[in-house]
Design a protein around this motif. Structure first.
Motif, PDB file in Angstrom:
ATOM      1  N   ARG A  96       6.290  -3.763 -13.671  1.00  0.00           N
ATOM      2  CA  ARG A  96       6.236  -5.327 -13.226  1.00  0.00           C
ATOM      3  C   ARG A  96       5.965  -4.413 -11.439  1.00  0.00           C
ATOM      4  O   ARG A  96       5.261  -5.752 -11.389  1.00  0.00           O
ATOM      5  CB  ARG A  96       8.357  -5.804 -13.425  1.00  0.00           C
ATOM      6  N   CYS A  97       6.655  -3.846 -11.072  1.00  0.00           N
ATOM      7  CA  CYS A  97       6.843  -3.571  -9.396  1.00  0.00           C
ATOM      8  C   CYS A  97       5.059  -3.646  -9.166  1.00  0.00           C
ATOM      9  O   CYS A  97       4.441  -3.927  -8.551  1.00  0.00           O
ATOM     10  CB  CYS A  97       7.817  -2.357  -9.227  1.00  0.00           C
ATOM     11  N   LYS A  98       4.913  -2.721 -10.223  1.00  0.00           N
ATOM     12  CA  LYS A  98       3.254  -2.219  -9.666  1.00  0.00           C
ATOM     13  C   LYS A  98       2.656  -3.871 -10.313  1.00  0.00           C
ATOM     14  O   LYS A  98       1.658  -4.027  -9.423  1.00  0.00           O
ATOM     15  CB  LYS A  98       2.405  -0.834 -10.982  1.00  0.00           C
ATOM     16  N   LYS A  99       2.722  -4.567 -10.627  1.00  0.00           N
ATOM     17  CA  LYS A  99       2.018  -5.658 -10.818  1.00  0.00           C
ATOM     18  C   LYS A  99       1.870  -6.903  -9.307  1.00  0.00           C
ATOM     19  O   LYS A  99       0.867  -7.342  -8.861  1.00  0.00           O
ATOM     20  CB  LYS A  99       2.551  -6.694 -11.915  1.00  0.00           C
ATOM     21  N   ILE A 100       3.349  -6.983  -9.263  1.00  0.00           N
ATOM     22  CA  ILE A 100       3.787  -6.966  -7.987  1.00  0.00           C
ATOM     23  C   ILE A 100       2.722  -6.726  -6.718  1.00  0.00           C
ATOM     24  O   ILE A 100       2.618  -7.436  -5.893  1.00  0.00           O
ATOM     25  CB  ILE A 100       5.057  -7.402  -7.782  1.00  0.00           C
ATOM     26  N   VAL A 101       3.364  -5.420  -6.723  1.00  0.00           N
ATOM     27  CA  VAL A 101       2.659  -4.935  -5.788  1.00  0.00           C
ATOM     28  C   VAL A 101       1.088  -4.938  -5.050  1.00  0.00           C
ATOM     29  O   VAL A 101       0.040  -4.908  -4.346  1.00  0.00           O
ATOM     30  CB  VAL A 101       2.100  -3.137  -5.163  1.00  0.00           C
ATOM     31  N   GLN A 102       0.277  -5.341  -6.777  1.00  0.00           N
ATOM     32  CA  GLN A 102      -0.696  -5.393  -6.924  1.00  0.00           C
ATOM     33  C   GLN A 102      -1.220  -6.742  -6.670  1.00  0.00           C
ATOM     34  O   GLN A 102      -2.616  -7.186  -6.039  1.00  0.00           O
ATOM     35  CB  GLN A 102      -1.609  -5.117  -8.015  1.00  0.00           C
ATOM     36  N   ASN A 103      -0.559  -7.746  -6.450  1.00  0.00           N
ATOM     37  CA  ASN A 103      -0.541  -8.956  -6.382  1.00  0.00           C
ATOM     38  C   ASN A 103      -0.173  -9.122  -5.060  1.00  0.00           C
ATOM     39  O   ASN A 103      -1.504  -9.892  -4.022  1.00  0.00           O
ATOM     40  CB  ASN A 103       0.342  -9.592  -6.732  1.00  0.00           C
ATOM     41  N   LEU A 104       0.244  -8.373  -4.693  1.00  0.00           N
ATOM     42  CA  LEU A 104       0.026  -8.408  -2.827  1.00  0.00           C
ATOM     43  C   LEU A 104      -0.247  -8.508  -2.400  1.00  0.00           C
ATOM     44  O   LEU A 104      -1.192  -7.955  -1.058  1.00  0.00           O
ATOM     45  CB  LEU A 104       1.474  -7.983  -2.289  1.00  0.00           C
TER      46      LEU A 104
ATOM     47  N   ASN B  58      16.415   3.623 -21.810  1.00  0.00           N
ATOM     48  CA  ASN B  58      16.655   2.762 -20.722  1.00  0.00           C
ATOM     49  C   ASN B  58      14.629   3.776 -19.923  1.00  0.00           C
ATOM     50  O   ASN B  58      15.222   3.334 -18.852  1.00  0.00           O
ATOM     51  CB  ASN B  58      17.572   3.940 -20.292  1.00  0.00           C
ATOM     52  N   LEU B  59      15.066   5.307 -20.114  1.00  0.00           N
ATOM     53  CA  LEU B  59      13.598   5.483 -19.866  1.00  0.00           C
ATOM     54  C   LEU B  59      12.438   4.524 -19.805  1.00  0.00           C
ATOM     55  O   LEU B  59      11.431   3.894 -19.058  1.00  0.00           O
ATOM     56  CB  LEU B  59      13.353   6.560 -20.062  1.00  0.00           C
ATOM     57  N   GLU B  60      12.551   3.920 -20.788  1.00  0.00           N
ATOM     58  CA  GLU B  60      11.525   2.633 -21.116  1.00  0.00           C
ATOM     59  C   GLU B  60      11.583   1.612 -20.320  1.00  0.00           C
ATOM     60  O   GLU B  60      10.747   1.169 -19.816  1.00  0.00           O
ATOM     61  CB  GLU B  60      10.907   2.675 -22.676  1.00  0.00           C
ATOM     62  N   LYS B  61      12.865   0.986 -19.695  1.00  0.00           N
ATOM     63  CA  LYS B  61      13.242  -0.552 -19.265  1.00  0.00           C
ATOM     64  C   LYS B  61      12.437   0.385 -17.487  1.00  0.00           C
ATOM     65  O   LYS B  61      12.226  -0.623 -17.192  1.00  0.00           O
ATOM     66  CB  LYS B  61      14.511  -0.341 -19.332  1.00  0.00           C
ATOM     67  N   ILE B  62      13.286   1.408 -17.670  1.00  0.00           N
ATOM     68  CA  ILE B  62      12.307   1.928 -15.669  1.00  0.00           C
ATOM     69  C   ILE B  62      11.229   2.042 -16.003  1.00  0.00           C
ATOM     70  O   ILE B  62      10.683   1.440 -15.429  1.00  0.00           O
ATOM     71  CB  ILE B  62      13.113   3.841 -15.887  1.00  0.00           C
ATOM     72  N   ILE B  63      10.304   2.265 -17.282  1.00  0.00           N
ATOM     73  CA  ILE B  63       8.745   2.280 -17.423  1.00  0.00           C
ATOM     74  C   ILE B  63       8.173   1.013 -16.883  1.00  0.00           C
ATOM     75  O   ILE B  63       7.387   0.269 -16.274  1.00  0.00           O
ATOM     76  CB  ILE B  63       8.415   3.342 -18.340  1.00  0.00           C
ATOM     77  N   TYR B  64       8.922  -0.032 -17.816  1.00  0.00           N
ATOM     78  CA  TYR B  64       8.720  -1.273 -18.035  1.00  0.00           C
ATOM     79  C   TYR B  64       9.051  -1.977 -16.452  1.00  0.00           C
ATOM     80  O   TYR B  64       8.066  -2.983 -15.999  1.00  0.00           O
ATOM     81  CB  TYR B  64       9.557  -1.798 -19.252  1.00  0.00           C
ATOM     82  N   GLN B  65       9.869  -1.820 -15.440  1.00  0.00           N
ATOM     83  CA  GLN B  65       9.755  -2.351 -14.603  1.00  0.00           C
ATOM     84  C   GLN B  65       9.401  -1.845 -13.493  1.00  0.00           C
ATOM     85  O   GLN B  65       8.785  -2.667 -12.558  1.00  0.00           O
ATOM     86  CB  GLN B  65      11.908  -2.212 -14.153  1.00  0.00           C
ATOM     87  N   THR B  66       8.877  -0.672 -13.801  1.00  0.00           N
ATOM     88  CA  THR B  66       8.088   0.071 -12.860  1.00  0.00           C
ATOM     89  C   THR B  66       6.668  -0.849 -13.133  1.00  0.00           C
ATOM     90  O   THR B  66       5.976  -0.999 -11.677  1.00  0.00           O
ATOM     91  CB  THR B  66       8.072   1.522 -12.635  1.00  0.00           C
TER      92      THR B  66
ATOM     93  N   GLY C 103       3.432   7.159  -8.801  1.00  0.00           N
ATOM     94  CA  GLY C 103       3.975   9.036  -8.909  1.00  0.00           C
ATOM     95  C   GLY C 103       5.204   9.014 -10.338  1.00  0.00           C
ATOM     96  O   GLY C 103       5.087   9.249 -10.914  1.00  0.00           O
ATOM     97  N   ILE C 104       6.076   7.620 -10.076  1.00  0.00           N
ATOM     98  CA  ILE C 104       7.268   6.963 -10.429  1.00  0.00           C
ATOM     99  C   ILE C 104       6.513   6.299 -12.412  1.00  0.00           C
ATOM    100  O   ILE C 104       7.633   7.431 -13.215  1.00  0.00           O
ATOM    101  CB  ILE C 104       7.495   6.033 -10.117  1.00  0.00           C
ATOM    102  N   LEU C 105       5.597   5.851 -12.059  1.00  0.00           N
ATOM    103  CA  LEU C 105       5.066   6.135 -13.733  1.00  0.00           C
ATOM    104  C   LEU C 105       4.362   7.116 -14.226  1.00  0.00           C
ATOM    105  O   LEU C 105       4.585   7.085 -15.708  1.00  0.00           O
ATOM    106  CB  LEU C 105       4.267   5.170 -13.726  1.00  0.00           C
ATOM    107  N   LEU C 106       3.325   7.693 -13.816  1.00  0.00           N
ATOM    108  CA  LEU C 106       2.729   8.880 -14.312  1.00  0.00           C
ATOM    109  C   LEU C 106       4.330   9.799 -14.814  1.00  0.00           C
ATOM    110  O   LEU C 106       4.203  10.149 -15.841  1.00  0.00           O
ATOM    111  CB  LEU C 106       2.654   9.590 -13.420  1.00  0.00           C
TER     112      LEU C 106
ATOM    113  N   HIS D 110       0.514  -1.843   0.475  1.00  0.00           N
ATOM    114  CA  HIS D 110      -0.141  -0.031   0.200  1.00  0.00           C
ATOM    115  C   HIS D 110       0.478   1.048  -0.078  1.00  0.00           C
ATOM    116  O   HIS D 110       0.418   2.467  -0.873  1.00  0.00           O
ATOM    117  CB  HIS D 110      -1.143  -0.327   1.128  1.00  0.00           C
ATOM    118  N   GLU D 111       1.657   1.564   0.237  1.00  0.00           N
ATOM    119  CA  GLU D 111       2.564   2.126   1.197  1.00  0.00           C
ATOM    120  C   GLU D 111       3.698   2.670   0.015  1.00  0.00           C
ATOM    121  O   GLU D 111       3.643   4.237  -0.996  1.00  0.00           O
ATOM    122  CB  GLU D 111       3.951   2.594   1.985  1.00  0.00           C
ATOM    123  N   ILE D 112       3.661   1.094  -0.902  1.00  0.00           N
ATOM    124  CA  ILE D 112       4.940   1.556  -1.926  1.00  0.00           C
ATOM    125  C   ILE D 112       4.094   2.375  -3.252  1.00  0.00           C
ATOM    126  O   ILE D 112       4.406   2.475  -4.788  1.00  0.00           O
ATOM    127  CB  ILE D 112       5.754   0.518  -2.480  1.00  0.00           C
ATOM    128  N   ASN D 113       2.402   1.457  -3.321  1.00  0.00           N
ATOM    129  CA  ASN D 113       1.937   1.879  -4.835  1.00  0.00           C
ATOM    130  C   ASN D 113       1.649   2.767  -5.256  1.00  0.00           C
ATOM    131  O   ASN D 113       2.008   3.332  -6.180  1.00  0.00           O
ATOM    132  CB  ASN D 113       0.559   1.654  -4.557  1.00  0.00           C
TER     133      ASN D 113
END
Ligand code: ADP
Length: 660
Positions: free
Chosen positions: A472-480, A462-470, A441-444, A433-436
């Motif tokens: 992924r993070c969002k997905k994981i957070v969503q799963n959590l 590189n920016l595209e990679k950041i967005i891709y990895q972010t 913000g990072i994605l936006l 919840h805290e990271i979500n």
């Protein structure tokens, strides 16, 4: 040992008591019946003896009648001339002692009607005296009838009748401590069987009488006849068994009782007890009596003279030793049987005690084994121990203890796992919840920057990679967040079979399932459950994909559903994959636990699955054998069909339903 000795003692006391009672009762009964029997026999014997005695008197009478018919007695009286009667001398017993001539007489006298002696066959010189002192003669002449009786005669009188009889009359008296008191040292009286027979003229006038006599002193005819008739030469241990005696007063004058010198016990004296009862009081005596030198079962009866005075006794007796021995033998027999019974009882009780104690020891060992935690312990079957019931009860107890222990362990594991997962879930959800928001913000901002960036900008990649990895993070957070999330609220009665079929259809045509055989055994009569079908689809997809991963594209996936005995819906998903290591098994439901290579798995699948099932008030169990496969079993409460409305919370719907 104490128990055993108590058992043995108990058995011994029981047999001992029974044996003792049986012995006492047996001996008393036998004693009584033997005594009754012997006394009856002795009573019969004395009756026979009386008959023989009376017969001797009668025979004397017949002898006189015979002489009267054969001899010219009338002429002798009428002429007062006994000359013609000299032939009668042959009837008188010669010799001084008894010999076996049963017809012989000791005295024979002819008197006239006044009792004056005309002829004494054994003493012809003595005549002319009147012998009316003799009661038998007197009665015969007065009553003019034959008479017979025993009489007591003095030595002098007997000598008058027959001088040769003196030596038979005189008997030395032998006293014993038990005997009745007697003053004389020599008996100088004789017991004589006397008979008188009246002599008549043809017109019936009484002429006189013929008088006969047999001296019983040292005459053993009667006693020996009694002995032969009654005891028939019966012996016991080399001794004659029965005896007979004629007493004059208390002195034995004719007997076949033998004294220590193997002589007839003539002159011995009867005991005071018997004398008082028979001679003094005139009663019969039946019972034990000490006779000369041994105990006899004895019977005494008085002998009367013609005036009913008691002048002596008739005796018969049986050696008591025979019956004493029977009694003793019986007693020994009884004692022997009792002792044998006790020995047998001892052995039986000893063996029984041993087997009981052996079994108790085994039971003790078993109890100790169980109390030390070995709940698998079962009693070995005992050979005819007689403890089968106890053994069975014990084994049942052990089994149910084990059963309960297993269930407790399972419940305990489930609870600890639930608690651990719950706290993990809370933490994960909190972190997510805290990271979500920052991630949002990072994605936006990253997207904004990317939009403004020239296509050939060197940082664009590189920016595209950041967005891709972010992302992924969002997905994981969503799963959590999903893991901790309550079902969306779209809870409705659904068929679990339908959910499973939908999920299967989603995966079965994918390349990863091409080499996998899917078997399903879905129970058609399954009740509905209360659930969120999209979230449950997620659960089954997770499990199917994990199974396919474990089987690495080759194997059998088996899905079954059924209604459990506790009225819950069960779903089992089995694969034939590589299985789960025992070490990992407790952790697979934890978030982020994975054995897959990095990038292959997040370790969130099973934790989300767990969270969803938990929110359905169900639970999920796993059983796996490394190398063989894994089975997940999901248990869900049955929908009870109350006033459920779509969207109602499942926890309300399953009130009262059993979950375990
Ligand atoms: P992930 O699949 O991302 O690893 P899961 O939570 O779904 O995460 O699974 C956790 C771990 O449990 C897996 O890494 C795997 O080791 C194990 N696992 C799950 N299902 C199976 C299965 N059917 N067979 C063998 N191992 C399994």
């Amino acid at each position: 040992m104490k128990l055993q000795s108590r058992l043995v003692m108990g058995f011994l006391i029981a047999t001992c008591l029974t044996g003792a009672v049986a012995t006492v009762v047996g001996i008393t009964t036998i004693n009584k019946s033997t005594l009754d029997e012997v006394q009856r026999k002795v009573q019969q014997d004395i009756n026979t003896a009386k008959l023989i005695y009376r017969h001797a008197l009668e025979r004397l009478e017949y002898q006189l009648e015979f002489i009267y018919l054969r001899s010219p007695l009338q002429e002798a009286i009428l002429n007062n001339d006994p000359g013609a009667l000299s032939g009668l001398e042959g009837l008188i017993r010669t010799g001084t002692h008894y010999f076996d001539d049963r017809r012989a007489l000791d005295m024979l006298t002819l008197v006239d009607a006044n009792g004056r002696v005309i002829y004494r066959v054994a003493n012809p010189e003595a005549k002319g005296d009147v012998i009316l002192w003799d009661p038998v003669v007197r009665k015969c002449l007065y009553e003019k009838k034959p008479q017979a009786s025993a009489v007591v005669m003095s030595l002098e009188t007997i000598k008058d009748q027959n001088p040769r009889l003196a030596s038979r009359v005189l008997i030395p008296i032998v006293k014993t401590p038990q005997s009745v008191e007697v003053r004389e040292t020599t008996l100088s009286q004789g017991m004589v069987l006397r008979a008188a027979y009246p002599i008549f003229l043809k017109d019936g006038t009484l002429l006189g009488a013929l008088i006969g006599g047999i001296l019983l002193n040292r005459d053993y005819n009667i006693v020996d006849t009694i002995k032969e008739t009654v005891y028939q030469h019966e012996t016991y241990r080399g001794r004659d068994i029965g005896f007979a005696t004629i007493f004059l007063g208390g002195v034995r004058v004719s007997t076949n009782v033998i004294n220590a010198d193997q002589q007839r016990a003539i002159g011995t004296i009867v005991s005071k007890e018997v004398y008082d009862q028979v001679i003094t009081r005139g009663e019969d005596w039946i019972g034990r009596a000490f006779v000369v030198n041994d105990w006899y079962i004895s019977s005494y009866t008085p002998i009367y003279d013609i005036d009913r005075n008691i002048i002596g006794m008739l005796y018969t007796g049986i050696l008591e030793a025979k019956y004493r021995d029977i009694k003793l033998n019986t007693m020994w027999l009884f004692l022997g049987i009792t002792s044998l019974g006790m020995v047998v009882a001892f052995f039986i009780s000893f063996r029984l005690g041993q087997s009981i104690i052996r079994r108790i020891r085994i039971l003790k060992q078993a109890t100790e084994a169980i109390s030390s935690g070995n709940l698998e312990y079962q009693l070995p079957p005992g050979r005819s121990s007689g403890f089968d019931m106890l053994d069975e009860a014990f084994n049942n107890m052990a089994r149910s203890l084990k059963d309960r222990d297993d269930r407790l362990q399972k419940a305990f594991h489930r609870i600890t796992r639930t608690e651990r997962l719950a706290s993990l879930g809370q933490m994960a959800a909190g972190v997510a919840h805290e990271i979500n928001n920052p991630l949002g913000g990072i994605l936006l901002y990253s997207n904004l920057v990317l939009e403004e960036m020239e296509n050939d900008h060197p940082c664009k990649g590189n920016l595209e990679k950041i967005i891709y990895q972010t992302n992924r993070c969002k997905k994981i957070v969503q799963n959590l967040l999903d893991f901790a999330r309550t079902p969306s609220g779209d809870m409705r009665p659904i068929s679990i079979n339908d959910v499973i079929t939908t999920s299967l259809n989603l995966v079965k045509d994918q390349s990863m399932f091409l080499g996998i055989t899917v078997k399903h055994d879905l129970s058609p009569q399954l009740p509905l459950i209360m659930g969120d079908s999209s979230r449950l689809e997620e659960v089954f997809l997770n499990l199917f994909i994990n199974a396919s991963d474990a089987m690495e594209g080759r194997g059998v996936l088996t899905i079954s559903t059924w209604l459990s005995s506790t009225n819950a819906v069960k779903v089992s998903i089995s694969d034939t994959g590589k299985g789960i290591d025992r070490l990992y098994l407790p952790h697979i439901f934890e978030p982020f636990f994975t054995t897959k290579d990095p990038g292959q798995g997040t370790g969130l699948g099973l934790s989300i699955t767990y969270g969803i099932i938990q929110k359905h008030n169900g639970f999920i169990d796993v059983d796996s054998e490394p190398g063989k496969g894994t089975t997940f079993i999901i248990t869900l409460p049955v929908y009870l069909g109350s006033e459920d409305k779509p969207g109602m919370k499942s926890s309300d719907a399953i009130q009262g339903a059993e979950i375990g």
